[in-house]
Design an enzyme around this catalytic site. Structure first.
Site, PDB file in Angstrom:
ATOM      1  N   CYS A 299       0.810  -1.226   0.000  1.00 45.54           N
ATOM      2  CA  CYS A 299       0.000   0.000   0.000  1.00 45.54           C
ATOM      3  C   CYS A 299       0.845   1.279   0.000  1.00 45.54           C
ATOM      4  O   CYS A 299       0.304   2.369  -0.087  1.00 45.54           O
ATOM      5  CB  CYS A 299      -0.912   0.012   1.224  1.00 45.54           C
ATOM      6  SG  CYS A 299       0.023  -0.019   2.766  1.00 45.54           S
TER       7      CYS A 299
HETATM    8  C1  LIG Z   1       0.799  -4.844   3.064  1.00 45.92           C
HETATM    9  S1  LIG Z   1       1.858  -6.193   3.363  1.00 45.92           S
HETATM   10  C2  LIG Z   1       0.687  -7.484   3.615  1.00 45.92           C
HETATM   11  C3  LIG Z   1       0.600  -7.911   5.031  1.00 45.92           C
HETATM   12  C4  LIG Z   1      -0.222  -9.160   5.233  1.00 45.92           C
HETATM   13  N1  LIG Z   1      -1.601  -8.976   4.851  1.00 45.92           N
HETATM   14  C5  LIG Z   1      -0.122  -9.659   6.683  1.00 45.92           C
HETATM   15  O1  LIG Z   1      -1.144 -10.113   7.197  1.00 45.92           O
HETATM   16  O2  LIG Z   1       0.951  -9.572   7.285  1.00 45.92           O
HETATM   17  C6  LIG Z   1       2.485  -6.548   1.760  1.00 45.92           C
HETATM   18  C7  LIG Z   1       3.458  -7.695   1.692  1.00 45.92           C
HETATM   19  O3  LIG Z   1       3.757  -7.952   0.329  1.00 45.92           O
HETATM   20  C8  LIG Z   1       5.067  -8.469   0.266  1.00 45.92           C
HETATM   21  N2  LIG Z   1       5.536  -8.358  -1.133  1.00 45.92           N
HETATM   22  C9  LIG Z   1       6.056  -7.272  -1.756  1.00 45.92           C
HETATM   23  N3  LIG Z   1       6.383  -7.560  -3.025  1.00 45.92           N
HETATM   24  C10 LIG Z   1       6.050  -8.879  -3.225  1.00 45.92           C
HETATM   25  C11 LIG Z   1       6.151  -9.762  -4.343  1.00 45.92           C
HETATM   26  N4  LIG Z   1       6.680  -9.362  -5.504  1.00 45.92           N
HETATM   27  N5  LIG Z   1       5.700 -11.034  -4.194  1.00 45.92           N
HETATM   28  C12 LIG Z   1       5.176 -11.449  -3.010  1.00 45.92           C
HETATM   29  N6  LIG Z   1       5.071 -10.664  -1.918  1.00 45.92           N
HETATM   30  C13 LIG Z   1       5.500  -9.391  -2.012  1.00 45.92           C
HETATM   31  C14 LIG Z   1       5.815  -7.594   1.262  1.00 45.92           C
HETATM   32  O4  LIG Z   1       7.039  -8.198   1.658  1.00 45.92           O
HETATM   33  C15 LIG Z   1       4.787  -7.451   2.380  1.00 45.92           C
HETATM   34  O5  LIG Z   1       5.000  -8.416   3.383  1.00 45.92           O
END
Ligand SMILES: C[S@@+](CC[C@H](N)C(=O)[O-])C[C@H]1O[C@@H](n2cnc3c(N)ncnc32)[C@H](O)[C@@H]1O
Length: 288
Positions: A84
């Protein structure tokens, strides 16, 4: 009711939706669920996820951009709280657009996977910050939703706040629920009228190191002025009338940044905890 809900999550972080499923199972709203896969790239989040949910790291599919939809095992439910930072008003609001090449544009990868997967999930839950509904992102959000509708999903969306569901944190989040072939009607849960404040959650016995001041202060009109116990140059100013009302009740005069200078009453809610809060925590005023 499905016997076992097969679930797969993207941008899984530490898996808070999975924790919610665990609670729903405990409270007998669902029979059971099984995590078929998760997708996360942060090594610390992956370790935490596996420890919290007691599952093997080999269920992690890694970077969503490298996943091929046709390789995904069938799931009833997909969940994705996509990054986000580029949508949030705490960031620069640079993008959600699939061409913006920002982290938030990664949400579109889930649309790609829906198009590629052999059997589509019956339910999908997307979650993001409330500002995704702002004027700036209106058109991109509309085309995101249109793409889902083209894949035969019926959509329900809303912004809901944690404070309306018994959690004393002002945390407004946008939820988009997609249901395949109008398979089921969905209603967002009704607001709970039970109110909680921070005092209900704070520990009674807290280590001295977490206290910023001693219990000594100078009274000045309605305000109490405290010095930091380790550095007397740091001054906290608490308005006791505001303290009694809950919410924002004072200022850490030493802080340069408006947001991190705020003090919150234990009788109210705390603000949204942000990633930067890891080094500069929200400060809660307690009466001892
Ligand atoms: C807003 S957080 C989501 C948190 C999650 N809903 C939780 O309950 O902890 C977004 C997550 O997306 C991961 N992320 C970022 N780029 C990504 C990618 N290319 N593939 C998979 N995950 C990714 C980040 O590391 C981060 O942990």
């Amino acid at each position: 009711m499905l016997n076992i809900i097969k679930v797969g999550t993207f941008f899984s972080g530490i898996g808070s939706p999975e924790k919610a499923l665990e609670k729903l199972k405990k409270e007998k709203f669902i029979k059971d669920y099984n995590i078929e896969f998760f997708s996360e790239i942060d090594k610390n989040a992956i370790k935490s996820y596996c420890a919290i949910h007691n599952i093997n790291e080999n269920l992690n599919l890694g970077d969503i951009t490298k996943i091929k939809g046709e390789d995904l095992p069938y799931c009833d439910l997909w969940i994705g709280g996509f990054p986000c930072q580029d949508i949030s008003c705490a960031g620069k609001m640079r993008g959600f657009d699939c061409n913006s090449l920002t982290r938030s544009s990664l949400g579109w990868e889930m649309i790609r996977l829906i198009k590629e997967v052999k059997i589509k999930p019956k339910y999908i839950i997307f979650e993001n910050v409330a500002s995704i509904k702002s004027k700036k992102f209106k058109n991109v959000l509309e085309s995101f939703k249109t793409d889902l509708e083209k894949e035969n999903y019926t959509l329900y969306d809303n912004i809901i706040s944690a404070t309306d569901f018994g959690v004393p944190q002002i945390r407004k989040r946008y939820f988009l629920i997609a249901i395949l072939n109008n398979f089921k009607q969905f209603n967002f849960p009704k607001v709970l009228h039970e109110t909680k404040n921070l005092r209900d959650y704070l520990d009674c016995n807290v280590n001295e190191k977490y206290y910023l001041t001693n219990n000594e202060y100078v009274e000045s009109k309605n305000k109490r002025i405290f010095e930091n116990k380790d550095d007397k140059k740091i001054i906290y100013e608490v308005d006791m009338t505001k303290f009694a009302l809950g919410g924002r009740c004072g200022t850490d005069r030493h802080c340069k940044f408006n947001q991190s200078s705020r003090l919150f009453s234990e009788l109210g809610n705390c603000p949204t905890l942000t990633a930067s809060n890891t080094s500069d925590n929200a400060k809660i005023v307690v009466e001892v």
